[in-house]
Write an enzyme that holds these catalytic residues in place. Structure first.
Site, PDB file in Angstrom:
ATOM      1  N   TYR A 118       0.752  -1.423  -0.207  1.00 29.49           N
ATOM      2  CA  TYR A 118      -0.039   0.560   0.106  1.00 29.49           C
ATOM      3  C   TYR A 118       1.444   1.402  -0.136  1.00 29.49           C
ATOM      4  O   TYR A 118       1.631   1.380   0.127  1.00 29.49           O
ATOM      5  CB  TYR A 118      -1.070   0.210   0.965  1.00 29.49           C
ATOM      6  CG  TYR A 118      -1.699   1.796   1.125  1.00 29.49           C
ATOM      7  CD1 TYR A 118      -2.682   0.959   0.797  1.00 29.49           C
ATOM      8  CD2 TYR A 118      -0.858   2.826   2.372  1.00 29.49           C
ATOM      9  CE1 TYR A 118      -3.615   2.358   1.227  1.00 29.49           C
ATOM     10  CE2 TYR A 118      -1.625   3.504   2.041  1.00 29.49           C
ATOM     11  CZ  TYR A 118      -3.040   3.901   1.610  1.00 29.49           C
ATOM     12  OH  TYR A 118      -4.085   4.848   1.853  1.00 29.49           O
ATOM     13  N   GLU A 206      -3.394   7.739  -3.887  1.00 34.11           N
ATOM     14  CA  GLU A 206      -3.911   6.725  -3.507  1.00 34.11           C
ATOM     15  C   GLU A 206      -3.243   5.081  -4.587  1.00 34.11           C
ATOM     16  O   GLU A 206      -3.832   5.121  -5.515  1.00 34.11           O
ATOM     17  CB  GLU A 206      -4.716   6.279  -2.169  1.00 34.11           C
ATOM     18  CG  GLU A 206      -4.413   5.099  -1.417  1.00 34.11           C
ATOM     19  CD  GLU A 206      -6.749   5.157  -0.379  1.00 34.11           C
ATOM     20  OE1 GLU A 206      -6.536   5.008  -1.374  1.00 34.11           O
ATOM     21  OE2 GLU A 206      -6.153   4.872   0.365  1.00 34.11           O
TER      22      GLU A 206
END
Ligand code: GDP
Ligand code: MN
Length: 396
Positions: A118, A206
Site C-alpha cells: 500500500y 493512493e
C-alpha cells in the site's frame, strides 16, 4: 477533482511511474479491440476488466474481473458496462458503470511470488508537510490495517525545501522488506511517484496495491488521484478530465451558477453568506435537533437573483423540510437581502417548506420589518438563538 483510475495512471506514467498498462473501453466491442492491442504491445495472455467509477473497493463489488481469453473479455466487459456497481464506498444504490479499463494481467507466475503493498502520498495537515504513507499490507482496506495492525503502517515526511531524499526512498524499500532488483525498482518508483504528486499539484495519491511482480518489477496496479481544484488553472490539460457523470448533479449545477454548495443528508436547507458563518449555522441546526441538508455559501452579493438561484438548488433535495437563511449584512445591506428573499419567494411560487430568515448587521431592523409585513410564509429572526428556536418549532 477526483480522477478515474485510467486517468490517474496516465498522469503517473507521464512522470515515469511504472503502471499496469491498460486501455479504456466504452463497450464490449471496444474492449475486444483493446485486449488485442494490449497483447500485441505487452504480450499479455490474460486481462483484467476494471469498472471505471469514482469509488474504491470495486473488486469486492464485482467490478474487477479476470478474463483468460478474448471471448471472456467480451462477455465480462458487457456485464460490467451498464451495471450498478455497489461497493463499500458507494451509496446503497451504487454507481452506474459507463466504461471499463482493459488491463494487462500482471500477477503472472515467475521466479518469486507477486507481492502487494500500500502507498499513498498526501498532506499531513498537522505538520504542514507532504508525506508518503505505506504498508506491507497492500490490496486490502487500509482502514482495517490501521485498526488491527497499526504497526504495519509507516510514514515518511518530506521537507519541502529539499524534497524527497534518496535515503528516504531507500528506507521505504527496506521497510517493505525488499532486496536486490526489487529494492532498486522501489526506490525509483517512490521518487517518480513523489515527483508526479508535486508536479501535478495533487492533494492525494493512493496506490493500492503497488505490486512487486514475480520478476521483481514495481508498478501501480490501482491509482486514486485527486487533483487540487485550486491549482487547476496551472493544468489546463487536466480540466477536461473531469467526469461530471461521477459528481453529484446538484453540486455540478451549483458550481455552474457560482454557489459553493455541498450536499448533505439532513432535512434543514441552509443559505448563508460566508463559509465560517455557514459552518456555525450547521452547528446551530444540529443543536436545535435538526440535521443540515447542505452547506451553501452564497458569497458576498446576496441579491434577489442569487437568492433565487440558491432556493432552486436547495429545493432540488427532496429531504428539505425547512430552510434557514442566515445572512450577516456587512458589505451587503440586510434590507436588500430581505427584498431579495421576498422577490425570489414570489418568483418561485412553489416554495412549500417554511423559511426562517435571520438577518443581522446593517439595516437589520428594516429587513425584519420588510419580511414581517410581506405576507409570506417566512419567519424572521435577528438573534441566532431565536432562529434556532424557530427551526425547532417548524420541524416539530
Ligand atoms: P479496487 O478493488 O477498487 O481497489 O480495485 P484494484 O484496482 O485495487 O483491484 C482489486 C484487486 O484486483 C487487486 O487488489 C488485485 O488483487 C486484483 N487484480 C488487479 N490487477 C490484477 C491482475 O493483473 N491480475 C490478477 N490476477 N489480479 C489483479
Ligand atoms: Mn485498489
Amino acid at each position: 477533482m477526483n480522477l478515474h483510475e485510467y486517468q490517474g495512471k496516465e498522469i503517473l506514467s507521464s512522470y515515469g511511474v511504472r503502471v499496469q498498462r491498460g486501455i479504456v473501453a466504452q463497450n464490449a466491442h471496444e474492449a475486444v479491440a483493446a485486449a488485442k492491442q494490449l497483447t500485441s504491445e505487452t504480450g499479455t495472455k490474460w486481462y483484467v476488466i476494471k469498472a471505471q467509477v469514482h469509488a474504491g473497493g470495486r473488486g469486492k463489488g464485482g467490478g474487477v474481473k479476470l478474463a483468460k481469453n478474448i471471448q471472456e473479455v467480451e462477455t465480462i466487459a458487457g456485464q460490467i458496462i451498464g451495471m450498478n456497481l455497489i461497493t463499500p464506498q458507494t451509496s446503497a444504490e451504487g454507481k452506474k458503470v459507463h466504461q471499463v479499463l482493459i488491463a494487462e494481467d500482471v500477477y503472472y507466475p515467475g521466479a518469486s511470488e507477486p507481492n502487494e503493498f500500500y502507498m499513498s502520498v498526501l498532506l499531513n495537515r498537522s505538520t504542514g508537510r507532504n508525506m508518503i504513507m505505506y504498508s506491507t499490507e497492500g490490496g486490502m482496506d487500509i482502514e482495517t490495517v490501521a485498526e488491527e495492525t497499526p504497526h504495519l503502517i509507516f510514514n515518511e515526511e518530506i521537507d519541502p525545501t529539499v524534497g524527497l531524499l534518496p535515503f528516504q526512498a531507500r528506507r521505504i524499500a527496506f521497510n517493505l522488506g525488499l532486496s536486490g532488483t526489487a529494492f532498486k525498482e522501489m526506490t525509483k518508483f517512490v521518487s517518480a511517484l513523489y515527483t508526479a504528486y508535486v508536479k501535478s499539484d495533487s492533494s492525494l495519491f493512493e496506490i493500492n496495491p503497488v505490486l512487486k511482480t514475480s520478476d521483481d518489477k514495481i508498478m501501480a496496479v490501482d491509482a486514486k488521484v485527486t487533483i487540487d481544484d485550486n491549482a487547476l488553472y496551472r493544468h489546463k490539460d487536466y480540466v477536461n478530465l473531469r467526469d461530471l457523470r461521477e459528481e453529484n448533479p446538484i453540486e455540478v449545477e451549483a458550481k455552474e451558477v457560482g454557489l459553493n454548495y455541498v450536499d448533505l443528508d439532513g432535512n434543514v436547507g441552509c443559505m448563508v453568506n460566508g463559509a465560517g458563518l455557514a459552518m456555525a449555522t450547521m452547528d446551530l441546526i444540529k443543536q436545535a435537533g435538526g440535521e443540515p441538508a447542505n452547506f451553501l455559501d452564497v458569497g458576498g452579493t446576496a441579491d434577489a437573483a442569487r437568492v433565487e438561484a440558491a432556493f432552486k438548488i436547495i429545493l432540488q433535495d427532496p429531504n428539505v423540510k425547512a430552510i434557514l437563511i442566515n445572512i450577516f449584512g456587512g458589505i451587503v445591506r440586510c434590507d436588500r437581502v430581505a427584498q431579495g428573499v421576498i422577490d425570489a419567494y414570489k418568483n418561485m411560487k412553489s416554495i412549500n417548506v417554511p423559511i426562517i430568515v435571520r438577518l443581522q448587521g446593517t439595516n437589520a431592523d428594516i429587513a425584519k420589518e420588510l419580511i414581517d409585513n410581506s405576507g409570506l410564509d417566512v419567519l424572521s429572526a435577528t438573534q441566532f438563538q431565536e432562529a434556532a428556536d424557530k427551526v425547532q418549532k417548524v420541524l416539530a
